[in-house]
Design a protein around this motif. Structure first.
Motif, mmCIF file in Angstrom:
data_model
loop_
_atom_site.group_PDB
_atom_site.id
_atom_site.type_symbol
_atom_site.label_atom_id
_atom_site.label_comp_id
_atom_site.label_asym_id
_atom_site.label_seq_id
_atom_site.Cartn_x
_atom_site.Cartn_y
_atom_site.Cartn_z
ATOM 1 N N ILE A 17 4.676 40.080 29.199
ATOM 2 C CA ILE A 17 4.741 38.707 29.748
ATOM 3 C C ILE A 17 6.202 38.247 29.788
ATOM 4 C CG2 ILE A 17 4.183 36.286 29.254
ATOM 5 C CD1 ILE A 17 1.516 37.247 28.114
ATOM 6 N N SER A 18 6.897 38.515 28.702
ATOM 7 C CA SER A 18 8.302 38.083 28.631
ATOM 8 C C SER A 18 9.149 38.821 29.663
ATOM 9 C CB SER A 18 8.873 38.338 27.233
ATOM 10 O OG SER A 18 8.074 37.699 26.302
ATOM 11 N N TYR A 19 8.828 40.106 29.835
ATOM 12 C CA TYR A 19 9.560 40.898 30.838
ATOM 13 C C TYR A 19 9.368 40.292 32.230
ATOM 14 C CZ TYR A 19 9.704 44.544 34.429
ATOM 15 O OH TYR A 19 9.900 45.223 35.603
ATOM 16 N N VAL A 20 8.122 39.972 32.566
ATOM 17 C CA VAL A 20 7.844 39.400 33.894
ATOM 18 C C VAL A 20 8.583 38.060 34.042
ATOM 19 C CG1 VAL A 20 6.021 38.425 35.372
ATOM 20 C CG2 VAL A 20 5.623 40.574 34.166
ATOM 21 N N PHE A 21 8.525 37.242 32.982
ATOM 22 C CA PHE A 21 9.166 35.921 33.036
ATOM 23 C C PHE A 21 10.683 36.062 33.227
ATOM 24 C CE2 PHE A 21 11.147 32.276 30.820
ATOM 25 C CZ PHE A 21 10.631 31.251 31.591
ATOM 26 N N LEU A 22 11.281 36.946 32.431
ATOM 27 C CA LEU A 22 12.742 37.093 32.490
ATOM 28 C C LEU A 22 13.196 37.745 33.799
ATOM 29 C CD1 LEU A 22 13.691 38.152 28.861
ATOM 30 C CD2 LEU A 22 14.249 36.022 30.009
ATOM 31 N N CYS A 313 0.997 37.346 40.972
ATOM 32 C CA CYS A 313 1.810 37.985 42.020
ATOM 33 C C CYS A 313 3.099 38.552 41.437
ATOM 34 C CB CYS A 313 2.151 36.985 43.129
ATOM 35 S SG CYS A 313 0.735 36.569 44.135
ATOM 36 N N TRP A 314 3.788 37.751 40.613
ATOM 37 C CA TRP A 314 5.037 38.250 40.011
ATOM 38 C C TRP A 314 4.754 39.428 39.077
ATOM 39 C CZ3 TRP A 314 9.592 37.489 41.909
ATOM 40 C CH2 TRP A 314 9.869 36.318 42.615
ATOM 41 N N SER A 315 3.641 39.347 38.353
ATOM 42 C CA SER A 315 3.297 40.435 37.433
ATOM 43 C C SER A 315 3.061 41.718 38.206
ATOM 44 C CB SER A 315 2.038 40.094 36.621
ATOM 45 O OG SER A 315 2.271 38.928 35.880
ATOM 46 N N ALA A 316 2.304 41.606 39.304
ATOM 47 C CA ALA A 316 2.021 42.798 40.106
ATOM 48 C C ALA A 316 3.327 43.382 40.647
ATOM 49 C CB ALA A 316 1.074 42.437 41.248
ATOM 50 N N LEU A 317 4.168 42.492 41.147
ATOM 51 C CA LEU A 317 5.433 42.928 41.755
ATOM 52 C C LEU A 317 6.344 43.632 40.754
ATOM 53 C CD1 LEU A 317 6.838 42.440 44.593
ATOM 54 C CD2 LEU A 317 8.148 40.668 43.421
ATOM 55 N N LEU A 318 6.366 43.113 39.524
ATOM 56 C CA LEU A 318 7.342 43.622 38.552
ATOM 57 C C LEU A 318 6.770 44.668 37.598
ATOM 58 C CD1 LEU A 318 8.994 40.186 37.973
ATOM 59 C CD2 LEU A 318 10.151 42.186 38.904
ATOM 60 N N LEU A 319 5.442 44.650 37.417
ATOM 61 C CA LEU A 319 4.858 45.656 36.506
ATOM 62 C C LEU A 319 4.641 46.975 37.231
ATOM 63 C CD1 LEU A 319 2.380 43.507 34.388
ATOM 64 C CD2 LEU A 319 4.587 44.438 33.687
ATOM 65 N N PHE A 320 4.495 46.881 38.569
ATOM 66 C CA PHE A 320 4.274 48.123 39.324
ATOM 67 C C PHE A 320 5.453 49.099 39.147
ATOM 68 C CE2 PHE A 320 4.476 50.663 43.222
ATOM 69 C CZ PHE A 320 3.259 51.322 43.109
ATOM 70 N N PRO A 321 6.696 48.668 39.380
ATOM 71 C CA PRO A 321 7.823 49.617 39.182
ATOM 72 C C PRO A 321 7.924 50.102 37.741
ATOM 73 C CG PRO A 321 8.608 47.533 40.113
ATOM 74 C CD PRO A 321 7.149 47.378 39.899
ATOM 75 N N LEU A 322 7.576 49.225 36.798
ATOM 76 C CA LEU A 322 7.632 49.626 35.390
ATOM 77 C C LEU A 322 6.601 50.724 35.114
ATOM 78 C CD1 LEU A 322 9.086 48.686 32.701
ATOM 79 C CD2 LEU A 322 6.996 47.442 32.214
ATOM 80 N N GLY A 323 5.382 50.511 35.677
ATOM 81 C CA GLY A 323 4.310 51.505 35.506
ATOM 82 C C GLY A 323 4.701 52.825 36.148
ATOM 83 N N ALA A 324 5.286 52.728 37.355
ATOM 84 C CA ALA A 324 5.700 53.945 38.071
ATOM 85 C C ALA A 324 6.735 54.706 37.245
ATOM 86 C CB ALA A 324 6.271 53.572 39.435
ATOM 87 N N PHE A 325 7.618 53.945 36.606
ATOM 88 C CA PHE A 325 8.651 54.572 35.779
ATOM 89 C C PHE A 325 8.005 55.295 34.592
ATOM 90 C CE2 PHE A 325 11.241 54.023 31.900
ATOM 91 C CZ PHE A 325 12.283 54.883 32.213
ATOM 92 N N LEU A 326 6.999 54.657 33.976
ATOM 93 C CA LEU A 326 6.339 55.265 32.817
ATOM 94 C C LEU A 326 5.593 56.531 33.220
ATOM 95 C CD1 LEU A 326 5.068 52.113 30.874
ATOM 96 C CD2 LEU A 326 6.984 53.601 30.298
ATOM 97 N N VAL A 327 4.942 56.461 34.386
ATOM 98 C CA VAL A 327 4.210 57.637 34.873
ATOM 99 C C VAL A 327 5.191 58.791 35.100
ATOM 100 C CG1 VAL A 327 2.893 58.569 36.825
ATOM 101 C CG2 VAL A 327 2.266 56.368 35.832
ATOM 102 N N SER A 328 6.330 58.468 35.724
ATOM 103 C CA SER A 328 7.302 59.537 35.990
ATOM 104 C C SER A 328 7.857 60.087 34.679
ATOM 105 C CB SER A 328 8.421 59.048 36.908
ATOM 106 O OG SER A 328 9.322 58.255 36.177
#
Ligand SMILES: CC/C=C\C/C=C\C/C=C\C/C=C\C/C=C\C/C=C\CCC(=O)SCCNC(=O)CCNC(=O)[C@H](O)C(C)(C)COP(=O)(O)OP(=O)(O)OC[C@H]1O[C@@H](n2cnc3c(N)ncnc32)[C@H](O)[C@@H]1OP(=O)(O)O
Ligand code: UBL
Length: 375
Positions: A17-22, A313-328
């Motif tokens: 949550i804090s990551y998305v907010f910041l 919307c912001w969570s989807a936008l910002l968590l997607f790249p984070l998730g992609a990074f974790l998967v990679s």
């Protein structure tokens, strides 16, 4: 504990949550910076754009309060005044006692459609807080140094600029000037005694100069003062960390609309009027503590979907790249990298690091909420 509560109490959720907010906040700050050329071309348009951008930040805090923690905010007010809220400019005078009072304030702003344009008189130090402070700069928030010799000019100038603001706004004033503590209360009541003023039980003695200068500069722009008294049920002292971990509170707000014409113009008369108002507010607080409610009826001001949609919307936008990074990262196959990442993510939950994770998370908030012991 249900699955929902268990999930909300996870440090990882709070970190996300804090990551998305910041991350979203800094991105929006950057967009606000980009609106600078628009200010010279079309000031009104720049202000309207900044209201929308500001909404994207402050409504995340409303989403955390209203939807994540499920905190309920009940409004006590005269139903005849209800249609005016949000449809005129108002000066909100609010008691300053709770860590999350500003979040409840924002939640009510959202319910009446004035969240993007909400204004407040804040201490100058908050202007340097990333995301919120930088957002406030573009929203023309009024900053004060709490040094009257300087504030009397700078605060007046900032207030004058609001006279042609293109959207309806509420201007919040914490007349007590600082958050209530027992020690500050004791000092403040000594001042009251010296000045021959009646003592207050639940408030600090109001600082009258900021109120007077606001009334003086916004007369003709603002229609009324909204005298607002906030309290929480069951004698709870809600905290930001409680909200972040999904704890539900119940806030009660009592609002009285007082037409601006009924407030005296002279400085001394205006100060006396404010002292009387705080004596009345003290009575409402006492009544709330004794009976668990304020005078007058409850009116419905439901939470709105806007903050939730914005947040998702912001969570989807910002968590997607984070998730992609974790998967990679996982698919990289490097045991060392995976173990190091897991240690980084979960190390915060193991003693002795347990509190450190929250500590990092709350660093920003610490800077903001620390109380000045010397007050
Ligand atoms: C329908 C729904 C309705 C409502 C919904 C509710 C809300 C929604 C609205 C909007 C939301 C918007 C935003 C919210 C978001 C975030 C806000 C978050 C936090 C902000 C927190 C702050 O920053 S609070 C601090 C800043 N604000 C203030 O200080 C305001 C009050 N202060 C003043 O007005 C001051 O006068 C001043 C700052 C202008 C100048 O200060 P200074 O100290 O220089 O002068 P003073 O006049 O105050 O001091 C000298 C006089 O005071 C006497 N004195 C000395 N010690 C004390 C004491 N301990 N207590 C009281 N008085 C004291 C001294 O004797 C001097 O007296 P004189 O008689 O000579 O004046
Ligand atoms: C992380 C998830 C999203 C949660 C959103 C929450 C956003 C919080 C971020 C930053 C906080 C900025 C808001 C500022 C409000 C702080 C209120 C405050 O600071 O009051 C102090 C004031 O009384 C006077 O203090 P002192 O007299 O100096 O003591």
């Amino acid at each position: 504990m249900g699955l929902g509560e268990c999930l909300k109490s996870q440090v990882l959720c709070q970190v996300l949550i804090s990551y998305v907010f910041l991350a979203s906040g800094l991105l929006i700050n950057l967009l606000q910076l980009c609106t600078l050329p628009v200010w010279w071309l079309n000031k009104s348009l720049a202000r309207r754009i900044n209201c929308r951008l500001g909404y994207c930040i402050s409504s995340q805090s409303v989403a955390i309060l209203d939807w994540w923690s499920g905190t309920e905010c009940t409004l006590y007010t005269d139903p005849k005044m209800y249609p005016l809220y949000g449809n005129e400019n108002g000066i909100v005078v609010l008691n300053h006692q709770f860590e999350i009072d500003f979040m409840c304030g924002w939640s009510f702003c959202d319910r009446f459609g004035v969240l993007g344009s909400a204004k407040v008189l804040v201490k100058k130090e908050l202007a340097y807080v990333p995301v919120i402070g930088w957002m406030w700069y573009f929203l023309e928030i009024v900053f004060c140094k709490r040094k009257w010799e300087e504030d009397r000019i700078t605060v007046s100038q900032s207030l004058q600029k609001l006279r042609d603001y293109p959207e309806n706004f509420w201007f919040l004033l914490f007349c007590e000037g600082t958050r209530f503590t027992a020690k500050k209360h004791q000092i403040s009541m000594e001042v009251a005694e010296k000045k021959g003023l009646p003592k207050l039980k639940h408030h600090l003695l109001p600082r009258t100069k900021g109120f007077w200068v606001t009334i003086q500069n916004l007369r003709g722009t603002v229609a009324a003062v909204y005298d607002s008294t906030l309290n929480f049920r069951n004698n709870e002292s809600p905290s930001l960390s409680g909200i972040l971990s999904g704890k539900k509170y119940h806030a009660d707000l009592y609002v009285r609309r007082i037409p601006l014409e009924s407030i005296p113009e002279g400085e001394a008369e205006c100060a006396a009027w404010l002292h009387k108002l705080y004596q009345e507010k003290d009575g409402f607080q006492e009544q709330y503590i004794q009976t668990g409610r304020y005078p007058g009826p409850i009116v419905s001001a439901p939470r709105r979907l806007g903050p939730l949609i914005n947040w998702l919307c912001w969570s989807a936008l910002l968590l997607f790249p984070l998730g992609a990074f974790l998967v990679s990262l996982l698919s990289s196959g490097s045991t060392l990298t995976i173990l190091a990442s897991l240690a980084f993510c979960y190390g915060g939950q193991c003693p002795p690091f347990k509190h450190n994770a929250r500590g990092i998370l709350c660093l920003l908030f610490y800077l903001t909420f620390r109380q000045r012991a010397e007050f």
